[in-house]
Design an enzyme around this catalytic site. Sequence first.
Site, PDB file in Angstrom:
ATOM      1  N   CYS A 608      51.965  35.880  30.686  1.00 29.91           N
ATOM      2  CA  CYS A 608      51.183  35.768  29.456  1.00 29.91           C
ATOM      3  C   CYS A 608      51.859  34.845  28.440  1.00 29.91           C
ATOM      4  O   CYS A 608      51.925  33.646  28.665  1.00 29.91           O
ATOM      5  CB  CYS A 608      50.925  37.149  28.866  1.00 29.91           C
ATOM      6  SG  CYS A 608      49.494  37.192  27.751  1.00 29.91           S
ATOM      7  N   HIS A 711      48.708  40.981  34.383  1.00 29.81           N
ATOM      8  CA  HIS A 711      49.533  42.133  34.057  1.00 29.81           C
ATOM      9  C   HIS A 711      49.353  43.172  35.148  1.00 29.81           C
ATOM     10  O   HIS A 711      48.684  42.957  36.137  1.00 29.81           O
ATOM     11  CB  HIS A 711      49.093  42.729  32.719  1.00 29.81           C
ATOM     12  CG  HIS A 711      49.127  41.759  31.586  1.00 29.81           C
ATOM     13  ND1 HIS A 711      50.295  41.229  31.104  1.00 29.81           N
ATOM     14  CD2 HIS A 711      48.140  41.229  30.832  1.00 29.81           C
ATOM     15  CE1 HIS A 711      50.019  40.421  30.096  1.00 29.81           C
ATOM     16  NE2 HIS A 711      48.720  40.389  29.917  1.00 29.81           N
TER      17      HIS A 711
END
Length: 766
Positions: A608, A711
């Site tokens: 991210c 994730h």
Amino acid sequence: MVTMGARFSVARAVAAASTWGLRHIAKRPAGNLPGKLALRIDPGAIAHLRPKVKECSIAVVGTNGKTTVTNLLADVFERAGKSVICNRSGANMSPGVATALLHAQPSEIGVFESDELWLARTAPQLQPRYVLLLNLFRDQLDRMGEIDRIQDSIVDALSNTPSATLIFNADDPLCAAIAQRAGNPAIAFGVEGDMGLEQNTVADAQMCQNCLSMMEYSYRQYGQLGEYRCPSCGFARPARAWSATGACFGAEGMRFAVSNNQADESFELRASFGGAYMVYNLLAVAVAARVMGASASDIQQAIDVFNPQNGRLQQFRLNERSVLLNLAKNPTGFNQNLKIILQDKGPKTVAFFINDKVADGHDVSWLWDIDFEELAGHANLRAYAGGTRANDMQVRLKYSGVPADLAASASDVLQKSAVDACGQHVYIIANYTALPALRVELERMEKNPSSVAAVSLDEGFARDAGSGSAIDASATAPKADGAVLAAPAAGEAEPIADDAVSCDGAAAPVVSASAPPLVIAHLFPDLLNLYGDGGNVTVLASRLRRRGIPVEVRRVEHGQTCDLTDADIVFLGGGPDREQHLASQALLRMRDALCEFVEGEGVLLAICGGFQILGREWLLGEDIVEGLGIVDMTTVRAEGGSGNRLIDNIILQSPVSDRLVVGYENHAGRTHLGEGVCPFGTVVSSCGHGNNDDSKADGVLYKNVLGTYLHGPLLSKNPNVADWLLARGLEHRAKRTGEPILRLAPLDDSQEIAANESLCQRFGAK
């Protein structure tokens, strides 16, 4: 033209009809739908219903403890002889508040639980005299977003109820910042003195709320709660009007003193239940109740008979076994539940039921921010995982050193874990939507205990280890080729048989005890700890230890320096904007060292925000800023700003894995790779986007760099990707040390693969 009065009359009539239908035909509780229909017809229905509260109302808001505090407050006022309107079931959005008002007779006091983001909608109509703010923790990041969004929403709610007095937890810097910003009349409460509790790995507020400095703590109670101060700007815990002192915990429960610091008043509270978080809950009840006119005697009497029937700390007795059912929906709440479990030193069964429905949040990466490792190594502990994300829960427990079997229900847990001895304790912890069905099931079994079938001790304790069940010290675990290895103790390396083979078929070398370890540098875990990304480091280290390969994990926290010349794998996670800003300053100072590491075939895994900063430009909040320039790529703002996020489950096909890669994305930035730069994978699921709205590709592969938005954490359900990184890390270790390249012997990845396949089936390839 329909007048406002006529619209409200229609809304009330439709709500009454829906209530009758739900209760008498559908046989379902009418907690939300009547209010939802009423608000659809008359958006001002709550304001029109407000006169039903004759004296005053209070809105209870916060991440954890809302339902317990709301119900206890209602009990206190009823004990004091007041009539009360309350949404006791926990239906805490506007429809639930409206339903409670629609169903109630005119009453003296209103006690209303409110969802954090819905307070801004309900408070202006409800106009409560008091708002009770308990705490703020990360919760349902796919729905709620980061905590600063929740703070902004609560401040907005308070600005539209300027006469409301804010009663707030001063020990929580996130709550104190709201009180500072809102400007409403305020009453602060907190716990005086260190309760001496062990701290958990992740805290939700490391940085000052007013500046870009790390806060300092004299002590922490749990999470970010404690006595804090910013060394730069002076932001600090406010003076408390009310304090709890002398908290004591024991087998019989807990007690502490409540003091009004602005008057000569002090009284003791006692409870048969324990837990540090309940000190804060009971203190909040006591302060709000006293401010609103209830007596100390009313408060204690309500606590004495408190017996929630909503699954929160609800006790059951089944065939001489005690069962505690409780809610936990975020890392802080879960960690406090683990403290309750660990107070019990005897044999026990623990079961965790995790759903991923809308009310729960679809993203379950937060499981990796919970310290399940605290359960590892406890004798006579059986663990189970259930719910729609049972496989994820099972994998999380596996990497915590806690083998767990799968369970379909509460009765399944009780049958599988039944023992001959009486009095064994069972703890069932569930998130939002998993809780009601478990409560109903346990209540049914309590009325008919014979429905709980008995299972022998041997059957309950020594199941097939390949299924991930609880095992004792003499149990065995299957090897990939069917041979059997002795199961390692918690925290020990998994032994490797002499004939173990690696993934490429070559014999795995014997590793001497003096061999240099593979070094993993985890950069700024105190700042970049969002979405459970640190679990990737846990997975990498565990997979090496289980193969008998030495590994060293170096946590490089803010303010510390890092020499990458003897590192083999570098991990970079993502974080909230404030923390990411601070980490980015340190990373830019490390630019040359990071570039040299990458060009020297070092392995870098970036998630991210950590992925974004690898490019030439990236997003820091609303700003486009300079990146490290390691990879030819750019991250830009989406049309519509940071609120336009790409959030969903996602499945990739990647050249680094012969299985589909599963994960969860939640990002506002849109990343565009330069010409010829390879993505990590192509999106093949019916949901999910990847780097941007159009490319249907995620992440980047450059040399031994793997960047991604996935994730989960990424590696927990994608063991092939983990081993791809480890194989290259071992090549780098060999090059760095002159040692031979160690090959990776196969592991039993049946649980990881089951978690992967369950998501592939749900969100399958197009």
